[in-house]
Write an enzyme that holds these catalytic residues in place. Structure first.
Site, short mmCIF file in Angstrom:
data_model
loop_
_atom_site.label_atom_id
_atom_site.label_comp_id
_atom_site.label_asym_id
_atom_site.label_seq_id
_atom_site.Cartn_x
_atom_site.Cartn_y
_atom_site.Cartn_z
N ASP A 1 -59.11 74.31 43.75
CA ASP A 1 -57.72 73.90 43.60
C ASP A 1 -57.34 73.80 42.13
O ASP A 1 -57.69 72.83 41.46
CB ASP A 1 -57.57 72.53 44.29
CG ASP A 1 -56.16 71.98 44.20
OD1 ASP A 1 -55.24 72.76 43.88
OD2 ASP A 1 -55.98 70.78 44.45
N ASP B 1 -51.03 77.14 41.12
CA ASP B 1 -51.81 76.25 41.98
C ASP B 1 -52.44 77.00 43.14
O ASP B 1 -51.79 77.29 44.13
CB ASP B 1 -50.88 75.14 42.51
CG ASP B 1 -51.64 74.16 43.40
OD1 ASP B 1 -52.88 74.28 43.52
OD2 ASP B 1 -50.98 73.28 43.99
#
Ligand SMILES: *[C@@H]1O[C@H](CO)[C@@H](O)[C@H](O)[C@H]1NC(C)=O
Ligand SMILES: *[C@@H]1O[C@H](CO)[C@@H](O)[C@H](O)[C@H]1NC(C)=O
Ligand SMILES: *[C@@H]1O[C@H](CO)[C@@H](O)[C@H](O)[C@H]1NC(C)=O
Ligand SMILES: *[C@@H]1O[C@H](CO)[C@@H](O)[C@H](O)[C@H]1NC(C)=O
Ligand SMILES: *[C@@H]1O[C@H](CO)[C@@H](O)[C@H](O)[C@H]1NC(C)=O
Ligand SMILES: *[C@@H]1O[C@H](CO)[C@@H](O)[C@H](O)[C@H]1NC(C)=O
Length: 425
Positions: A122, A311
Site C-alpha cells: 500500500d 496509492d
C-alpha cells in the site's frame, strides 16, 4: 584536539549503531520482484460501493449525505434503480456485485519470522501491520493471523503501540515488535511489525487482507510509545540504500494482478520515455499537483484542484468532484447514484479516454476500455465506474484504475515518481 577526535569517533560509532538497526541482511540481490495476485482463497471481491467506502474511510473523508463514510454496514443495493440506456431509470430490482469482474484484492506473499502472510502493498500508508493471534477468533475469521510466539526471531518493542483510526470510528490497533521480514527473497532483520489486537468490523469483513505493507514515507508511520510518536521505518526505507536504484515499481495488469519490483526500472514495461515528477512528501504521501485533465481529446483546467497521491492500496481513481462530473457528462446514461454512492452507467456505453495531470508536464492516460470497475447488477447491464468523485474531500487519490494503464516508479532517493504509459490494453 584529541577530545574532538574522540568525540568524532564516538559520534561516528553512534551513527553506525543507529544506522545498523534495523538493517537488511547482506543483500545479494540488488533488485527483486514480488508478484501481486488475486487471493483465490477468499472468493468475494470488492464491489463498487465497497471500494468507495474503503477509500473514503481510509482517508477520513466524510460525505455530505454521509452515505459512505458514516455507514459501517454495506449499502443495501436491493431495489436499486438502474440507469437505462437512455438515461432514465429501469426499476428492475436486485443488485449484486460480481466479484469475478473486479479484481480488487491483491496480495503479495511476505515472510515474517518464518510465517507467510498475504499482505497488501500500500503506497498510501506507512505501517506494516498484520492480523495476529492476539485477536479473538471471531475477528480472525478466515484471515491468516501471525503468531509471535511461533517466531524465534520476534522481539517485543517494549511499550510501543500503534493505532490507525478512520473518520467513521473504524480502525485497527495493537502492539509492536521487530522480526525478520523477507519479501521477494530480500530480508530485513529487526523490521518493525505491528501486530493487531483490535480490528474494527470493516477489517474483519475485508477477509481479503491479512495486513498491509505500507510503502508511503516513514513519517506517516503510526507507532508511538504512549505519549509521543516514534515512527518506524517502512520495509522500503530499510532496504532502499542497498538496492541498485532506490526505487520500487508497480506494474499492474488490467485484471489487477501484476508485479512489484524493487531496485530496478524495467524499461520494457512501458512505451517511450519515463516522465519524472518531483513529489511533495510533506504530508508523507507520494503527492503531486494535478490541475489538468482530459476527457477524450478535450483538455480542461481544474484551477481549484486538490493535490493527488499515488496509492496502490486503493482500487479507484478518486478525482475532484467536478472532474468526475465532467467525465460522466460525456458518458451516455451515466448518473451519480446516491444509493450506490457513485457514478454508474449502462455497461454498453462508450467511454471516452480519461487523462489526469501528474505534476505540470505529464498526462496519465487511462483508455476508456479500462475505466469500468465492476458491474452492479446480476444481468451485467449496469456498471460502476473506476473513476469516481471525492465529494469535495480535498485530496485526489489515484489508485489501481490508473496503475492498470500506467507503469509507475516510486523513487525514494530523490523523492520523485516516474510514469510510463503501458502498451494499450
Ligand atoms: C427511456 O426509456 C424508458 C424505458 O425504456 C422509456 O419509458 C422512456 O420513454 C425513454 N425516455 C426517453 C427520453 O427516450
Ligand atoms: C430493465 O432491465 C431488465 C434487465 O436488463 C430488462 O429485462 C427489462 O426489460 C428492462 N426494462 C425496461 C423497462 O427497460
Ligand atoms: C530522480 O531520479 C531519476 C533516476 O532514478 C531521474 O531520472 C530523475 O530525473 C530524478 N528526478 C528528479 C525530480 O530529480
Ligand atoms: C505540499 O503538500 C502540502 C500538504 O498537502 C500542501 O499544504 C502544500 O501546499 C504542498 N506544497 C506544494 C508546493 O504544492
Ligand atoms: C482525437 O484526436 C485524434 C488525433 O488527433 C483523432 O484521430 C481522433 O479522431 C480524435 N477523437 C475524437 C473523439 O475527437
Ligand atoms: C455477469 O458477469 C459475471 C462475471 O463475468 C458472469 O459470471 C455472469 O454469468 C454474468 N451474468 C450474466 C447474466 O451474463
Amino acid at each position: 584536539m584529541a577530545t574532538t577526535i574522540r568525540l568524532v569517533f564516538l559520534l561516528a560509532a553512534l551513527v553506525a549503531i543507529v544506522l545498523a538497526h534495523p538493517a537488511p541482511a547482506k543483500i545479494q540481490k540488488r533488485s527483486f520482484k514480488v508478484p501481486r495476485s488475486i487471493n483465490r482463497a477468499h472468493p468475494r471481491g470488492l464491489n463498487g460501493p465497497d471500494a468507495m467506502r474503503k477509500v473514503f474511510s481510509k482517508y477520513n473523508f466524510y460525505t455530505s449525505a454521509g452515505f459512505i463514510a458514516n455507514t459501517k454496514t454495506p449499502v443495501t443495493l436491493e431495489g436499486l434503480r438502474i440507469a437505462a440506456n437512455n438515461g432514465s431509470t429501469n426499476g428492475s430490482g436486485t443488485v449484486a456485485a460480481n466479484p469475478e469482474d473486479n479484481a480488487a484484492l491483491f496480495l503479495s506473499p511476505v515472510d515474517i519470522g518464518g510465517q507467510t502472510l498475504n499482505l497488501d502493498f500500500d503506497s498510501g500508508s506507512s505501517d506494516l501491520w498484520v492480523f495476529s493471534t492476539a485477536l479473538d477468533q471471531a475477528s480472525i475469521g478466515q484471515h491468516t493471523a501471525f503468531d509471535p510466539a511461533k517466531s524465534a526471531s520476534f522481539k517485543v518493542m517494549q511499550g510501543a503501540q500503534w493505532k490507525i483510526t478512520y473518520g467513521d470510528g473504524s480502525g485497527a490497533a495493537g502492539t509492536v515488535g521487530t522480526d525478520t521480514v523477507t519479501i521477494g527473497g530480500v530480508t530485513v532483520q529487526n523490521q518493525a511489525v505491528e501486530t493487531a489486537n483490535q480490528v474494527s468490523q470493516s477489517f474483519v469483513r475485508d477477509t481479503n487482507t491479512d495486513g498491509l505493507v505500507g510503502l508511503a514515507f516513514s513519517t506517516l508511520n503510526t507507532v508511538n510509545d504512549g505519549t509521543k510518536k516514534t515512527p518506524q521505518k517502512t520495509f522500503f526505507d530499510n532496504v532502499m540504500n542497498d538496492l541498485d536504484q532506490p526505487v520500487f515499481t508497480a506494474d499492474l495488469d488490467p485484471d489487477g494482478t501484476g508485479v512489484y519490483e524493487f531496485g530496478k526500472i524495467d524499461q520494457t514495461k512501458f512505451t517511450g520515455e519515463m516522465a519524472w515528477i518531483p513529489v511533495n512528501a510533506s504530508s508523507g504521501f507520494w503527492q503531486f499537483p494535478s490541475a489538468k485533465f482530459m476527457v477524450g481529446n478535450q483538455t480542461f483546467n481544474n484551477p481549484s484542484a486538490s493535490q493527488a497521491i499515488a496509492d496502490t492500496g486503493t482500487s479507484l481513481l478518486l478525482v475532484d468532484q467536478q472532474v468526475a462530473d465532467t467525465y460522466y457528462s460525456q458518458v451516455r446514461g451515466a448518473q451519480l447514484n446516491q444509493q450506490v454512492g457513485g457514478f454508474i452507467y449502462p455497461c454498453g456505453a462508450a467511454l471516452p479516454d480519461m487523462a489526469v495531470a501528474i505534476g505540470d508536464s505529464y498526462m496519465a492516460v487511462i483508455p476508456g476500455n479500462a475505466i469500468t470497475f465492476a458491474t452492479v447488477d446480476q444481468a451485467n447491464t449496469t456498471c460502476f465506474g473506476g473513476v469516481q468523485g471525492n465529494q469535495g474531500a480535498g485530496l485526489q487519490i489515484y489508485g489501481d484504475t490508473m496503475f492498470k494503464a500506467q507503469f509507475v516508479a516510486f523513487n525514494g532517493g530523490n523523492q520523485s515518481l516516474g510514469f510510463g504509459q503501458k502498451p494499450s490494453i
